[in-house]
Design an enzyme around this catalytic site. Structure first.
Site, short mmCIF file in Angstrom:
data_model
loop_
_atom_site.label_atom_id
_atom_site.label_comp_id
_atom_site.label_asym_id
_atom_site.label_seq_id
_atom_site.Cartn_x
_atom_site.Cartn_y
_atom_site.Cartn_z
N TRP A 1 -24.62 24.77 27.79
CA TRP A 1 -25.16 24.27 26.53
C TRP A 1 -26.66 24.23 26.73
O TRP A 1 -27.18 23.42 27.51
CB TRP A 1 -24.60 22.88 26.24
CG TRP A 1 -24.98 22.32 24.91
CD1 TRP A 1 -24.40 22.61 23.71
CD2 TRP A 1 -25.98 21.35 24.63
NE1 TRP A 1 -25.00 21.89 22.71
CE2 TRP A 1 -25.97 21.10 23.25
CE3 TRP A 1 -26.91 20.66 25.41
CZ2 TRP A 1 -26.83 20.21 22.63
CZ3 TRP A 1 -27.76 19.77 24.80
CH2 TRP A 1 -27.71 19.55 23.42
N HIS B 1 -31.11 0.92 -3.97
CA HIS B 1 -32.46 0.86 -3.40
C HIS B 1 -32.97 2.25 -3.00
O HIS B 1 -33.91 2.35 -2.22
CB HIS B 1 -32.49 -0.08 -2.20
CG HIS B 1 -32.13 -1.49 -2.56
ND1 HIS B 1 -32.96 -2.32 -3.28
CD2 HIS B 1 -31.00 -2.20 -2.34
CE1 HIS B 1 -32.36 -3.48 -3.47
NE2 HIS B 1 -31.16 -3.44 -2.92
N GLU C 1 -20.62 16.73 11.00
CA GLU C 1 -20.73 17.40 12.29
C GLU C 1 -19.79 18.59 12.43
O GLU C 1 -20.09 19.52 13.17
CB GLU C 1 -20.56 16.43 13.46
CG GLU C 1 -19.17 15.91 13.69
CD GLU C 1 -19.08 14.95 14.87
OE1 GLU C 1 -19.83 15.11 15.84
OE2 GLU C 1 -18.24 14.04 14.82
N CYS D 1 -23.61 20.68 30.47
CA CYS D 1 -22.89 21.93 30.72
C CYS D 1 -21.67 21.56 31.53
O CYS D 1 -21.51 20.41 31.93
CB CYS D 1 -23.76 22.88 31.55
SG CYS D 1 -25.37 23.16 30.83
N GLU E 1 -18.87 6.48 9.82
CA GLU E 1 -18.07 7.32 10.70
C GLU E 1 -17.47 8.50 9.91
O GLU E 1 -17.42 9.62 10.41
CB GLU E 1 -16.98 6.49 11.39
CG GLU E 1 -16.07 7.22 12.34
CD GLU E 1 -16.77 7.99 13.46
OE1 GLU E 1 -17.98 7.84 13.66
OE2 GLU E 1 -16.08 8.79 14.13
N ASN F 1 -25.76 21.19 35.92
CA ASN F 1 -25.67 20.44 34.66
C ASN F 1 -26.70 19.32 34.76
O ASN F 1 -26.65 18.53 35.70
CB ASN F 1 -24.25 19.87 34.54
CG ASN F 1 -24.13 18.79 33.48
OD1 ASN F 1 -23.36 17.85 33.64
ND2 ASN F 1 -24.87 18.89 32.42
N GLY F 2 -27.62 19.27 33.80
CA GLY F 2 -28.64 18.23 33.84
C GLY F 2 -29.99 18.80 33.46
O GLY F 2 -30.07 19.90 32.91
N LYS G 1 -19.53 17.63 23.97
CA LYS G 1 -18.74 16.41 24.00
C LYS G 1 -19.47 15.26 24.66
O LYS G 1 -19.41 14.13 24.22
CB LYS G 1 -17.43 16.70 24.75
CG LYS G 1 -16.48 15.51 24.84
CD LYS G 1 -15.88 15.24 23.48
CE LYS G 1 -15.02 14.00 23.45
NZ LYS G 1 -14.92 13.45 22.08
N ARG H 1 -18.00 20.82 26.91
CA ARG H 1 -19.31 20.34 27.36
C ARG H 1 -20.42 21.31 26.97
O ARG H 1 -21.61 21.02 27.18
CB ARG H 1 -19.30 20.17 28.87
CG ARG H 1 -18.25 19.21 29.37
CD ARG H 1 -18.29 19.14 30.87
NE ARG H 1 -19.55 18.61 31.33
CZ ARG H 1 -19.83 17.32 31.43
NH1 ARG H 1 -18.92 16.43 31.11
NH2 ARG H 1 -21.00 16.91 31.84
N LYS I 1 -18.16 12.47 10.81
CA LYS I 1 -17.10 13.46 11.05
C LYS I 1 -17.31 14.67 10.16
O LYS I 1 -17.24 15.80 10.61
CB LYS I 1 -15.71 12.88 10.77
CG LYS I 1 -15.13 11.89 11.74
CD LYS I 1 -15.00 12.35 13.14
CE LYS I 1 -16.26 12.17 13.91
NZ LYS I 1 -16.51 11.28 14.89
#
Ligand code: F6R
Length: 607
Positions: free
Chosen positions: A75, A502, A486, A2, A479, A101-102, A602, A28, A483
């Site tokens: 968040w 395979h 997400e 957060c 990558e 935050n945590g 982030k 965040r 992108k």
């Protein structure tokens, strides 16, 4: 994960600055927000579920009175996004407000203990135990600092917190353990926040709190102590060199597009590394009996690219490992001869730091590559390099991926030189190509955008994308997949192309778009074979290949042509750019906010 922000002002009310700070911390987390201020000795809280703009408008937060306050952008980890779970949280008497935050791991037992003592809980959060613990301590005649200190000693887990109380209306207490927190000092006020961009408009003088430290903020003064024994900490102010414009959107619609287009600059900065740090890292890597490249998400993809680069240039086997898997896979086998190069844009990713802690306990050498000066990773690494990409605000990593790869390449070249693995001519050629990378990226940005937009339009309603590449291009494929999925929420698969037969080839059906990464290089004939295999099953081929590569062009339904002469080993940097643009354009067409993908933040500072 957060954002927290607190401030005391000499003049004026704090609410507008808190809202401004929270906007800069929105990356965040952004499912709920809340602000608490103290005015005429009274604590006032306004909070709700939703984005900052809508909640602050509905609750008229900017009109809140008081020159001292705290704010939080959330968040969710414990308790769904809901008004009652939004921070700040209070004690039973509503004198104390806390933002956090945590994650407090032992909150269930603490909550039960407090309920047994008669405390009423409103939310489902872990955070709410903190104001109640402080309230308990205040009952035994402690002041806010002493009570917070005692409460923190009961917590197991991670936190950055800020606490205010109507009983001490001139003070903010803040503290950190495993979640970031920075203090800012200006003529007109004093600040604490999760990250520098939130306070940068007001000051460039900052102090990074370290794990296990608590700070008491009052107008014109701050004090830092260790939580363990209350001993004082002396730390000089640091001066932040970059200005807020560098962290703002300027003329771009989104941070993501600004950051994609900034890559020629960030790559040029990434080429201006301080030699002595590259040398130091190189020497440590050279001494390692085994080398592991540690990272999460995009940083893991840089590590995958890095493993090819280290092997091919420096003849060094370096295993890429996903941070959250590190302890299970290598936790028992690493030791004093192991070297771990941890790659993390934020330098605060929980999984990466946990792996690093484990490696240090087993006496391994930990090295860091990060974008964040003063981050936890820089403090726990034996040597570290700052990638110098500048602040990245968009949740999806773009410029920091290409910078990580350019830094890893420079380390590999140094190592190749030290070990005598490349001839002078080869070294010179790679050096020359490296210097050209920012220009190549510049020209890709200029030349591919139109084509990418057309491709995004053509595949707007596609339900699945497949990304394939061989050799180092498999990292580019991964990558590109990350992108796209997400920020557009379209399921995507990525594999080294040789793996497709395979298993993954079974998903190929008529008109499935398959993106092939085809730089010129040693894997060219195999990639052509893979294209034919996939095409034969009805897929539509989108290839990213060298300009004028007629063989690939003939096999493709859509082509994005790249400048000539890019060495295969450096190709992830320019070749990922059209994939970043594709993700961005598709998100826009789908009317999604590319800067704030759902469920993501982030910096992932929680387990
Ligand atoms: C993807 C993305 C994430 C991060 C990951 C690690 O676009 O941004 O996957 O790469 O959370 O973050 P850092 O590099 O800060 O450790």
């Amino acid at each position: 994960m957060c954002g927290i922000f607190g401030c005391i002002l000499r003049e004026g009310s704090v609410a507008p600055q808190i809202l401004d700070g929270l906007k800069r911390l929105e990356y965040r987390g952004y499912d709920s927000i809340g602000v608490a201020t103290i005015h005429s000795g009274t604590l006032e809280i306004r909070k709700d579920k939703g984005r900052i703009d809508e909640v602050s408008k509905a609750l008229k937060i900017s009109e809140m009175k008081g020159s001292l306050g705290i704010g939080h952008t959330r968040w969710a980890t414990h308790g769904a996004p809901h008004m009652i779970n939004a921070h700040p949280h209070t004690d039973s008497k509503r004198n104390i407000a806390v933002i956090h935050n945590g994650v407090i791991e032992n909150f269930m037992e603490l909550k039960q203990e407090l309920i047994d003592k008669g405390h009423d809980f409103i939310s489902k959060t872990d955070t709410e135990v903190i104001p109640h613990l402080i309230e308990e301590e205040i009952q035994s005649k402690k002041n806010l600092k002493e009570a917070t200190l005692a409460a923190l000693k009961r917590l197991v887990g991670s936190y950055a917190i800020a606490v205010i109380s109507s009983l001490e209306p001139d003070t903010i207490i803040c503290a950190r353990h495993e979640s970031p927190l920075v203090l800012g000092i200006s003529e007109n006020g004093i600040y604490c926040a999760s990250d520098v961009p939130a306070i940068r408009p007001y000051t460039n003088k900052v102090i990074y709190l370290r794990n296990g430290e608590l700070s008491t903020l009052k107008l014109g003064s701050y004090e830092i102590i260790r939580i363990s024994d209350g001993s004082p900490v002396e730390r000089a102010l640091e001066e932040i060199k970059w200005n807020i414009e560098e962290a703002e959107k300027q003329d771009y619609d989104h941070y993501m597009s600004k950051e994609i287009y900034e890559q020629p600059i960030s790559l040029r900065n990434g080429l201006r590394l301080q030699e002595q740090y590259v040398d130091l890292i190189t020497q440590f890597l050279d001494r390692g009996k085994e080398v592991l490249l540690l990272g999460a998400g995009t940083s893991n993809h840089s590590c995958i690219a890095g493993s090819y680069i280290f092997s091919k240039l420096a003849r060094l086997t370096a295993f890429p490992v996903i941070s959250s898997e590190f302890i299970e896979v290598y936790g028992s086998s690493i030791g004093i001869d192991s070297v771990i190069l941890a790659v993390s844009q934020s330098g605060e990713t929980y999984d990466t730091l946990k792996a690093v802690d484990h490696a240090r306990l087993r006496a391994a050498t930990v090295l860091g590559l990060t974008n964040t000066v003063g981050s936890t990773l820089t403090r726990v690494s034996r040597a570290y390099i700052i990638q110098q990409s500048g602040p990245e605000i968009g949740v999806a990593a773009t410029k920091t991926f290409t910078s990580q790869v350019i830094v890893l390449t420079q380390i590999a070249l140094k190592l190749a030189k030290l070990r005598g693995k490349l001839s002078q001519d080869e070294l010179d050629d790679y050096e020359k190509s490296l210097q050209q990378i920012p220009d190549w990226v510049d020209s890709v940005l200029g030349s591919t955008n139109k084509k990418v937009k057309a491709i995004a339009k053509k595949y707007l309603n596609t339900k699945l994308f497949l990304f394939l590449g061989r050799g180092i291009s498999s990292s580019t494929a991964m990558e590109g997949r990350l992108k796209l999925l997400e920020i557009t929420y379209v399921p995507c698969l990525a594999y080294p192309a040789g793996e497709s037969k395979h298993g993954p080839i079974s998903v190929v059906e008529d008109k499935l778009p398959c993106v092939f990464l085809c730089p010129r290089g040693s894997t060219r004939s195999e990639i052509i074979g893979s294209i034919m295999e996939i095409k034969a099953r009805g897929a539509l081929i989108i290839s990213i290949c060298e300009e004028g590569d007629s063989e690939i062009i003939q096999l493709s339904d859509d082509v994005i042509e790249m400048p000539k002469g890019i060495p295969d080993l450096l190709s992830p940097i320019p070749y990922v750019v059209p994939l970043q643009l594709l993700a961005y354009e598709l998100a826009l067409l789908k009317k999604l906010d590319p800067d704030k993908p759902r469920n993501l933040a982030k910096s992932v500072t929680v387990p």
